[in-house]
Structures are given as C-alpha cells and as structure tokens.
Design a protein around this motif. Structure first.
Motif, PDB file in Angstrom:
ATOM      1  N   ASP A 261      65.077  51.103  29.678  1.00 33.77           N
ATOM      2  CA  ASP A 261      65.490  52.209  30.541  1.00 33.77           C
ATOM      3  C   ASP A 261      66.725  51.898  31.377  1.00 33.77           C
ATOM      4  O   ASP A 261      67.332  52.815  31.957  1.00 33.77           O
ATOM      5  CB  ASP A 261      64.341  52.593  31.477  1.00 33.77           C
ATOM      6  CG  ASP A 261      63.182  53.225  30.717  1.00 33.77           C
ATOM      7  OD1 ASP A 261      63.423  53.709  29.593  1.00 33.77           O
ATOM      8  OD2 ASP A 261      62.052  53.231  31.237  1.00 33.77           O
ATOM      9  N   LEU A 262      67.107  50.646  31.475  1.00 34.23           N
ATOM     10  CA  LEU A 262      68.275  50.275  32.259  1.00 34.23           C
ATOM     11  C   LEU A 262      69.580  50.428  31.486  1.00 34.23           C
ATOM     12  O   LEU A 262      70.649  50.128  32.025  1.00 34.23           O
ATOM     13  CB  LEU A 262      68.152  48.839  32.772  1.00 34.23           C
ATOM     14  CG  LEU A 262      67.048  48.600  33.799  1.00 34.23           C
ATOM     15  CD1 LEU A 262      67.001  47.139  34.197  1.00 34.23           C
ATOM     16  CD2 LEU A 262      67.265  49.472  35.022  1.00 34.23           C
ATOM     17  N   LEU A 263      69.503  50.896  30.254  1.00 34.00           N
ATOM     18  CA  LEU A 263      70.731  51.083  29.479  1.00 34.00           C
ATOM     19  C   LEU A 263      71.654  52.103  30.157  1.00 34.00           C
ATOM     20  O   LEU A 263      72.876  51.984  30.071  1.00 34.00           O
ATOM     21  CB  LEU A 263      70.391  51.529  28.055  1.00 34.00           C
ATOM     22  CG  LEU A 263      71.582  51.709  27.107  1.00 34.00           C
ATOM     23  CD1 LEU A 263      72.384  50.416  26.990  1.00 34.00           C
ATOM     24  CD2 LEU A 263      71.112  52.170  25.725  1.00 34.00           C
ATOM     25  N   ASP A 264      71.080  53.102  30.833  1.00 31.78           N
ATOM     26  CA  ASP A 264      71.907  54.056  31.577  1.00 31.78           C
ATOM     27  C   ASP A 264      72.775  53.338  32.609  1.00 31.78           C
ATOM     28  O   ASP A 264      73.967  53.647  32.757  1.00 31.78           O
ATOM     29  CB  ASP A 264      71.020  55.079  32.279  1.00 31.78           C
ATOM     30  CG  ASP A 264      70.313  56.007  31.302  1.00 31.78           C
ATOM     31  OD1 ASP A 264      69.434  55.517  30.563  1.00 31.78           O
ATOM     32  OD2 ASP A 264      70.634  57.205  31.281  1.00 31.78           O
ATOM     33  N   ASP A 265      72.180  52.379  33.322  1.00 28.49           N
ATOM     34  CA  ASP A 265      72.939  51.642  34.338  1.00 28.49           C
ATOM     35  C   ASP A 265      74.003  50.761  33.698  1.00 28.49           C
ATOM     36  O   ASP A 265      75.082  50.574  34.260  1.00 28.49           O
ATOM     37  CB  ASP A 265      71.988  50.791  35.173  1.00 28.49           C
ATOM     38  CG  ASP A 265      71.007  51.643  35.952  1.00 28.49           C
ATOM     39  OD1 ASP A 265      71.355  52.074  37.058  1.00 28.49           O
ATOM     40  OD2 ASP A 265      69.891  51.880  35.454  1.00 28.49           O
ATOM     41  N   VAL A 266      73.683  50.185  32.536  1.00 31.68           N
ATOM     42  CA  VAL A 266      74.642  49.326  31.849  1.00 31.68           C
ATOM     43  C   VAL A 266      75.886  50.125  31.454  1.00 31.68           C
ATOM     44  O   VAL A 266      77.021  49.733  31.747  1.00 31.68           O
ATOM     45  CB  VAL A 266      73.987  48.681  30.611  1.00 31.68           C
ATOM     46  CG1 VAL A 266      75.025  47.934  29.778  1.00 31.68           C
ATOM     47  CG2 VAL A 266      72.869  47.732  31.026  1.00 31.68           C
TER      48      VAL A 266
ATOM     49  N   ARG B 226      66.585  52.196  41.363  1.00 32.67           N
ATOM     50  CA  ARG B 226      67.340  51.583  40.265  1.00 32.67           C
ATOM     51  C   ARG B 226      67.655  50.129  40.593  1.00 32.67           C
ATOM     52  O   ARG B 226      67.623  49.264  39.711  1.00 32.67           O
ATOM     53  CB  ARG B 226      68.620  52.367  40.001  1.00 32.67           C
ATOM     54  CG  ARG B 226      68.366  53.777  39.508  1.00 32.67           C
ATOM     55  CD  ARG B 226      69.620  54.609  39.419  1.00 32.67           C
ATOM     56  NE  ARG B 226      70.433  54.246  38.278  1.00 32.67           N
ATOM     57  CZ  ARG B 226      71.472  54.962  37.865  1.00 32.67           C
ATOM     58  NH1 ARG B 226      71.798  56.074  38.493  1.00 32.67           N
ATOM     59  NH2 ARG B 226      72.187  54.568  36.834  1.00 32.67           N
ATOM     60  N   THR B 227      67.950  49.841  41.864  1.00 27.79           N
ATOM     61  CA  THR B 227      68.215  48.463  42.264  1.00 27.79           C
ATOM     62  C   THR B 227      66.980  47.598  42.081  1.00 27.79           C
ATOM     63  O   THR B 227      67.068  46.455  41.617  1.00 27.79           O
ATOM     64  CB  THR B 227      68.678  48.411  43.730  1.00 27.79           C
ATOM     65  OG1 THR B 227      69.862  49.204  43.878  1.00 27.79           O
ATOM     66  CG2 THR B 227      68.976  46.981  44.159  1.00 27.79           C
ATOM     67  N   ARG B 228      65.821  48.125  42.423  1.00 32.13           N
ATOM     68  CA  ARG B 228      64.570  47.391  42.201  1.00 32.13           C
ATOM     69  C   ARG B 228      64.391  47.077  40.717  1.00 32.13           C
ATOM     70  O   ARG B 228      64.023  45.963  40.340  1.00 32.13           O
ATOM     71  CB  ARG B 228      63.383  48.208  42.699  1.00 32.13           C
ATOM     72  CG  ARG B 228      63.221  48.263  44.200  1.00 32.13           C
ATOM     73  CD  ARG B 228      62.113  49.216  44.580  1.00 32.13           C
ATOM     74  NE  ARG B 228      60.877  48.925  43.844  1.00 32.13           N
ATOM     75  CZ  ARG B 228      59.888  49.789  43.676  1.00 32.13           C
ATOM     76  NH1 ARG B 228      59.986  51.014  44.159  1.00 32.13           N
ATOM     77  NH2 ARG B 228      58.817  49.443  43.025  1.00 32.13           N
ATOM     78  N   ALA B 229      64.641  48.075  39.889  1.00 33.31           N
ATOM     79  CA  ALA B 229      64.493  47.861  38.443  1.00 33.31           C
ATOM     80  C   ALA B 229      65.486  46.829  37.936  1.00 33.31           C
ATOM     81  O   ALA B 229      65.165  46.002  37.081  1.00 33.31           O
ATOM     82  CB  ALA B 229      64.669  49.183  37.699  1.00 33.31           C
ATOM     83  N   ILE B 230      66.718  46.858  38.475  1.00 32.30           N
ATOM     84  CA  ILE B 230      67.731  45.893  38.060  1.00 32.30           C
ATOM     85  C   ILE B 230      67.319  44.479  38.460  1.00 32.30           C
ATOM     86  O   ILE B 230      67.412  43.533  37.668  1.00 32.30           O
ATOM     87  CB  ILE B 230      69.097  46.267  38.670  1.00 32.30           C
ATOM     88  CG1 ILE B 230      69.652  47.516  37.998  1.00 32.30           C
ATOM     89  CG2 ILE B 230      70.088  45.111  38.529  1.00 32.30           C
ATOM     90  CD1 ILE B 230      70.893  48.063  38.663  1.00 32.30           C
ATOM     91  N   LEU B 231      66.853  44.306  39.688  1.00 32.92           N
ATOM     92  CA  LEU B 231      66.420  42.979  40.149  1.00 32.92           C
ATOM     93  C   LEU B 231      65.279  42.455  39.295  1.00 32.92           C
ATOM     94  O   LEU B 231      65.227  41.279  38.930  1.00 32.92           O
ATOM     95  CB  LEU B 231      66.006  43.056  41.619  1.00 32.92           C
ATOM     96  CG  LEU B 231      67.131  43.260  42.637  1.00 32.92           C
ATOM     97  CD1 LEU B 231      66.552  43.465  44.025  1.00 32.92           C
ATOM     98  CD2 LEU B 231      68.089  42.085  42.619  1.00 32.92           C
TER      99      LEU B 231
END
Length: 396
Positions: free
Chosen positions: A256-261, A201-206
């Motif tokens: 797909d990063l909406l979960d993290d948001v 998830r960190t890779r995707a965020i970066l």
C-alpha cells in the motif's frame, strides 16, 4: 589479577604483555647467537617472536587512544591474555606430553614464545570485535527505543490533538452563522484532515522501514499513477503532464505504500523544477526479464518486469549524485539543500523491499528521469496479503 586503576590500566597491561614477549625474544636471540655459528637463523627466530610481540604492544597503544571505556578496555585485555593462555598453554601441554613419552623436543621456549605472541594478538583482536559488536547492539537497542517513542508520539499525542481540533472546528462550523467564521472552520477541518492523513502515512512509512520482510501483493500501478497525478494537477496548476501507459492494467509486486513511493518522486520532479513551463512525462512498459523475476523471488510473474519512468525538464541531477541522493545522510538533490533527502532514501529502501530498483538517468535535452523497475504480478494467482500496518505491532 588485580586491575590497575584509571583508563590507562588495561592498555598498560596489554602493552606489558607485548614487552615481556619481546624481551623473551631478545633473550632467545642472544642465547642462539652464543650457541650457533649461522647468523640468519637466530634473526629469523627473533623476528618470529618479535613481530607478534610488537603487534601486541601496538594493540596496547591503540587501546589507549580508543573510545572504549575502562570496562571495555579491560575486556579487550582479558581476551588477549586468554588467547595467550589458550594457545601457549596448548603448545606447552603438547611439549610436556612429548617429554613424558621420552621424545626429543628442541627449543621448546622458542615455540611457546612464538605461539604466545600469536595467541595474545589474536585474542586482543577478538576482544576488540566483541566490544564493538556489543556497542553496536546497544546502539541498535537505543535506536529501537527511540523508534518506539516516535511511533507512540505520532500514534497518540499528535493524532489525539488533531482529533480535538477537528471536533472543535466541527462544533464551530455547526454553530457559527457568520460566513467568514464558517470559512475559517472549513479551512481548519481541511488542514487537520490533511495532517491526520499525513500522520497515518508517516506511521506506515516508519513501520515499513522497520519491517525486513514486508508482505507484498499485486498492486495496480496505473491506479497508483492516476491517483498521484490527480494530486499533482490539483496542487500545481502550472505543470504540464503527459502520460504513456499501457492500455491493459499492469500489476506489480508491492504494498500500500507504493502511492507514497511514486508520489514522492512526482512531487520532487515538480517542486524543484526551475522552468517557467515545468513538464512531467510518465510512462510505463512491460517486458520479459527473468533476472528481475529471479531477484524478486516471485514464481507467479512468469519473468515479467515493469519499468516506470518519471521524466522532468528541471535542472537534472549531477552524475556524482545519482547514487548519493538515495543515501540517508544525503541532504538533497540541490545546492540550496532543499532536496527531499529522506524521501529519496525511503523510495530506494522500499524499491529494494519490493525486489526492484530505482535509478536516475539524464533526460533529453534537459532534466532527469527516475527509472523504477518492478517485478510484475498476476492478480488471479497471487493471494492478497494483510496490510503492512498489521505486520509490525508497535506498542502503544
């Protein structure tokens, strides 16, 4: 021109140009006082020469106290000399042409001196901008290199290490007969799986933060909310959670990063809640909003806006921090410095990429409300896009 040695060479050269132009102005001023009876005319003429000359002298002073290195200082000085030569040379050439045509030209030295000062000041300013832009470009390149290094470490070193730990834990779990050893092995597997998921998830965020134009697609907002609330319920038993969601599925323009948001704000609402009975209320509504639709650039949402509100009964957010908490350099929401500064920066950045926004309001009677405003989406008319992790190729 031979460059003077040392860090003072360029500032002295640029300041010397200004002093020379100032001397020309004084010479012209004295000459006009001897030839003219009107006193204010020479004063005006002198000021027109002196002001640009003083600007050049001041530029030399600022250059001497700047953080520019020797080559950068000379670059600024050479830009100033080039500006002087171009502007004064162009005016002087015009005067020569006028004289060649036998046309009268009055006070040519005055015109050339004025324009020389203007050209030198403008050239020095352009040189300073040029040096600054080159510095910014180098800093951006170094930041990109650091980003690639960080991605490489995350992608290989950490993941490879976790895979080794997982394989050893699985071996212990298969071979061990002692219940306590089996319990430890299971704990190791659970924790390493969590680390691997977090690394991914960190890779995707970066990558998302680096990507200026993410590929958006319709995302089921209710599905995201339910998944993240399940995580909160599992992690925090004492939290009371209420929801007020539409009966029909609601889709928004995101990735797909909406979960993290969403998960970031939900975790923040619980972790920093100082009440004995922490409460979180999650609600979502839809409405027609052409302004938000236009901002998102999506023609398929028919002007539909989706508002998600995450309210808590915690300490709230001071008015002077409601905007600051989303900045990268903000340490956090709270006085103890435990706020998720990067997390909120990430939330705000991603909402901007989605064409929406996130703001903070006061909850009644206490606490804070994070308000997300999305552009709605229709799954039938929106073509799904590739995963965000495929958008940016990060070298191994």
């Amino acid at each position: 021109m031979r460059r003077l040695r040392g860090p003072w060479g360029a500032p002295l050269a640029l300041g010397g140009v200004g002093v020379f132009l100032l001397a020309v102005g004084l010479w012209n001023f004295n000459r006009e006082l001897d030839n003219l009876a009107i006193e204010w005319g020479p004063v005006v003429a002198f000021s027109q020469i002196a002001i640009p000359a003083l600007v050049v002298v001041y530029g030399g002073y600022r250059l001497a106290s700047s953080s520019f290195n020797r080559d950068e200082r000379w670059r600024v000085t050479l830009f100033g000399l080039a500006g002087l030569a171009l502007v004064a040379g162009g005016v002087y050439t015009t005067i020569i042409v006028r004289l060649a045509e036998a046309r009268p030209v009055g006070e040519p030295q005055y015109v050339v001196a004025v324009m020389a000062g203007v050209g030198a000041a403008g050239g020095a300013a352009m040189g300073s901008l040029s040096v600054t832009s080159r510095r910014d470009a180098r800093q951006a390149e170094r930041a990109r290199d650091n980003f690639e290094l960080l991605n490489s470490i995350i992608r290989h070193d950490i993941l490879n290490s976790m895979m080794i730990v997982q394989s050893r834990a699985e071996f212990i779990e298969d071979e061990a007969e002692d219940d306590r050893i089996l319990e430890f092995a299971d704990t190791i597997l659970t924790q390493t799986s969590g680390v691997v998921d977090q690394v991914e998830r960190t890779r995707a965020i970066l990558q998302a933060l680096r990507t200026s134009d993410p590929r958006l697609e319709p995302i089921d907002l209710q599905g995201v909310i339910e998944r993240e609330l399940d995580t909160i319920r599992t992690t925090y038993d004492e939290v009371s959670i209420e929801t007020d969601l539409p009966s029909d599925p609601v889709h928004v323009r995101a990735d797909d990063l909406l979960d993290d948001v969403v998960g970031n704000v939900l975790s923040n609402a619980v972790e920093h809640n100082d009440k004995d009975d922490p409460r979180v209320v999650v609600s979502a509504t839809t409405r027609d909003d052409d302004a938000l639709a236009d901002h998102s650039g999506n023609e398929n949402d028919a002007g539909t806006a989706v508002e998600l509100r995450i309210a808590d009964n915690g300490p709230g957010v001071d008015d002077d921090l409601k905007d600051a908490v989303f900045r990268r350099d903000e340490t956090g929401l709270h006085e103890d410095g435990t706020g998720s500064g990067f997390g909120l920066f990430f939330v705000d950045t991603m909402m901007r990429k989605y064409g929406g926004e996130v703001t903070i309001e006061d909850n009644d009677p206490e606490g804070a409300v994070f308000v997300f405003r999305f552009s709605g989406a229709t799954p039938e008319s929106d073509e799904p896009s590739e995963d965000l992790t495929d958008v940016v190729e990060v070298p191994a």
